[in-house]
Design an enzyme around this catalytic site. Structure first.
Site, mmCIF file in Angstrom:
data_model
loop_
_atom_site.group_PDB
_atom_site.id
_atom_site.type_symbol
_atom_site.label_atom_id
_atom_site.label_comp_id
_atom_site.label_asym_id
_atom_site.label_seq_id
_atom_site.Cartn_x
_atom_site.Cartn_y
_atom_site.Cartn_z
ATOM 1 N N GLU A 23 0.823 -1.211 0.000
ATOM 2 C CA GLU A 23 0.000 0.000 0.000
ATOM 3 C C GLU A 23 0.857 1.260 0.000
ATOM 4 O O GLU A 23 1.730 1.425 0.859
ATOM 5 C CB GLU A 23 -0.914 0.008 1.228
ATOM 6 N N LYS A 41 -7.134 -0.449 11.754
ATOM 7 C CA LYS A 41 -6.449 -0.822 10.516
ATOM 8 C C LYS A 41 -5.192 0.023 10.339
ATOM 9 O O LYS A 41 -4.158 -0.451 9.869
ATOM 10 C CB LYS A 41 -7.407 -0.650 9.332
ATOM 11 N N ASP A 52 3.891 -14.318 11.659
ATOM 12 C CA ASP A 52 2.525 -14.715 11.329
ATOM 13 C C ASP A 52 1.582 -13.531 11.491
ATOM 14 O O ASP A 52 0.957 -13.349 12.528
ATOM 15 C CB ASP A 52 2.095 -15.877 12.231
#
Length: 434
Positions: free
Chosen positions: A85, A269, A285
């Site tokens: 992004e 987010k 992970d």
């Protein structure tokens, strides 16, 4: 290892060519010629990928960038970030530069305690079963340590047994037996799963129930990382707004996230943009981290922001607390040369150190997003970077890319077809002049 003398502030880094950026890294790290060459050419070998997952057919690449300007606990850090992004790396670096002027970030992390669950159904007498498990806890912990003696020798091992009575779901009496295991610098999934599978028969015998599930929990709330930062008003001043106004607006934006889960989700987010980028770069992970973070955000019964922002004593103060089960050893790290290189570039000393850095990056990214939202708007910087990506995607040379970007933004239509149209027009104009 990064050298303290030159640190993470590299003026003009983004304007350098690739070789120049690598030379700047070489001047500040202990990376050797072979490691720097790997950043020019190396991707994961197919053979390594084939050992990591099933049915492998290739390797997917992601841009690997460097978060600049970070000073965490008084130490400068160059932060590897893998993300697709636009604006994430630039925004985090910008926030870190402002924080640097006020002393940087403080951050810490808990020991690597993970939770392994033995989930029982059809327990005849849950109260009696719970008591028997609690009385047998020392024996069960010793059995857990016997499964991984090397972990115990390294200072890890069982840290407790906890029992919770679960709500009725139509499956008879239900218990969760949580085994707390300190996994040290490993993430610990395999170790935890092995332990709970080994203990399940004894737990069934003690409770009279059926051990239906035996697996770790990704809600790693015994493995929290925290970051703190303080921005004095003077460092927040923009061309159009005084610093105290910016600080007040950021705090107001946080308050809106506190009361509205739709806003809180996007707020979080922003936090995870930073954390996930470091997790990806270091081979961790990120899916488990995401699951744990969002579960932690709803721990009080409503979905809340992971960070807090308040105006206190002439400054904007930010705090973040998030579960971070990360590793610097074990698992697929042994197969992932690029992740090992990123860990070396970052200079982390332990999984706790890595988690602390990730928390600071998450808080920086969150601040950068909030600051953009309450000042110029989130799209200004983001769309400029997106426009440049489109210009390069349609084949614009470096010489023409800036002109394509300028016209794209002026058009208000930041689309691939528009970039292609503008580039064709520029080529036609150039041909007409010849």
């Amino acid at each position: 290892m990064q050298t303290e003398e030159q640190g993470s502030r590299i003026v003009g880094f983004g304007r350098l060519e690739h070789d120049g950026r690598l030379e700047a890294l070489a001047a500040r790290t202990g990376l050797g010629a072979a490691e720097l060459e790997a950043l020019r050419t190396e991707v994961m070998a197919f053979e390594a990928a084939d050992h990591m997952i099933e049915n492998a057919v290739g390797v997917l690449g992601l841009p690997l960038g460097i978060g600049l300007n970070f000073r965490i606990n008084g130490r400068d850090r160059l932060v590897p970030m893998a993300v697709e992004e636009p604006s994430v790396v630039a925004a985090a670096s910008s926030a870190a530069r402002l924080a640097r002027e006020a002393g940087g970030f403080e951050a810490d992390a808990d020991p690597g305690v993970m939770i392994g669950q033995i989930l029982l159904i059809r327990v005849p007498d849950v109260a009696a079963a719970r008591l028997r498990i609690e009385q047998a806890a020392p024996r069960l912990m010793a059995a857990a340590d016997a499964v991984h003696p090397n972990m115990v020798r390294r200072g890890g091992g069982a840290r407790g047994i906890e029992v919770r009575v679960l709500p009725d779901a139509g499956l008879g009496g239900m218990l969760a037996v949580d085994v707390l295991l300190d996994c040290g610098d490993a993430m610990g999934a395999n170790a935890v799963n092995t332990v709970v599978e080994a203990l399940a028969p004894a737990v069934e015998e003690l409770t009279g129930g059926e051990a239906r599930l035996r697996i770790l929990s990704n809600l790693a709330d015994r493995r929290l990382a925290r970051a703190r930062v303080r921005f004095p008003f003077e460092v927040l001043t923009t061309r159009t707004l005084p610093g105290d106004t910016v600080a007040a607006r950021v705090a107001e934006a946080w308050a809106l996230a506190w009361v509205d889960p739709y806003r809180a989700c996007t707020h979080n987010k922003g936090v995870m943009n930073g954390i996930d980028a470091v997790a990806l770069a270091t081979g961790n992970d990120w899916r488990g981290i995401e699951a744990g973070a969002h579960a932690y955000a709803v721990r009080e019964g409503a979905y809340r922001p992971l960070s807090t922002w308040r105006v206190e004593g002439g400054a904007l103060e930010g705090r973040l607390e998030v579960p971070l089960a990360v590793a610097t050893v074990g698992g697929n790290l042994e197969l992932n040369a690029r992740a090992r290189l990123a860990l070396r570039l970052l200079g982390v000393e332990s999984a706790r150190d890595l988690a602390a850095v990730m928390a600071a990056v998450g808080l920086a990214q969150n601040f950068a997003a909030l600051r953009a939202l309450v000042t110029d708007g989130i799209q200004r910087g983001h769309m400029a970077l997106h426009a440049r990506g489109l210009a390069l995607a349609v084949g614009a040379s470096e010489e023409l890319a800036d002109r394509v970007v300028e016209r794209l933004i002026a058009s208000g239509e930041i689309k691939l077809h528009k970039a292609r149209e503008i580039l064709a027009a520029l080529h036609a104009e150039s041909a007409a002049r010849r």
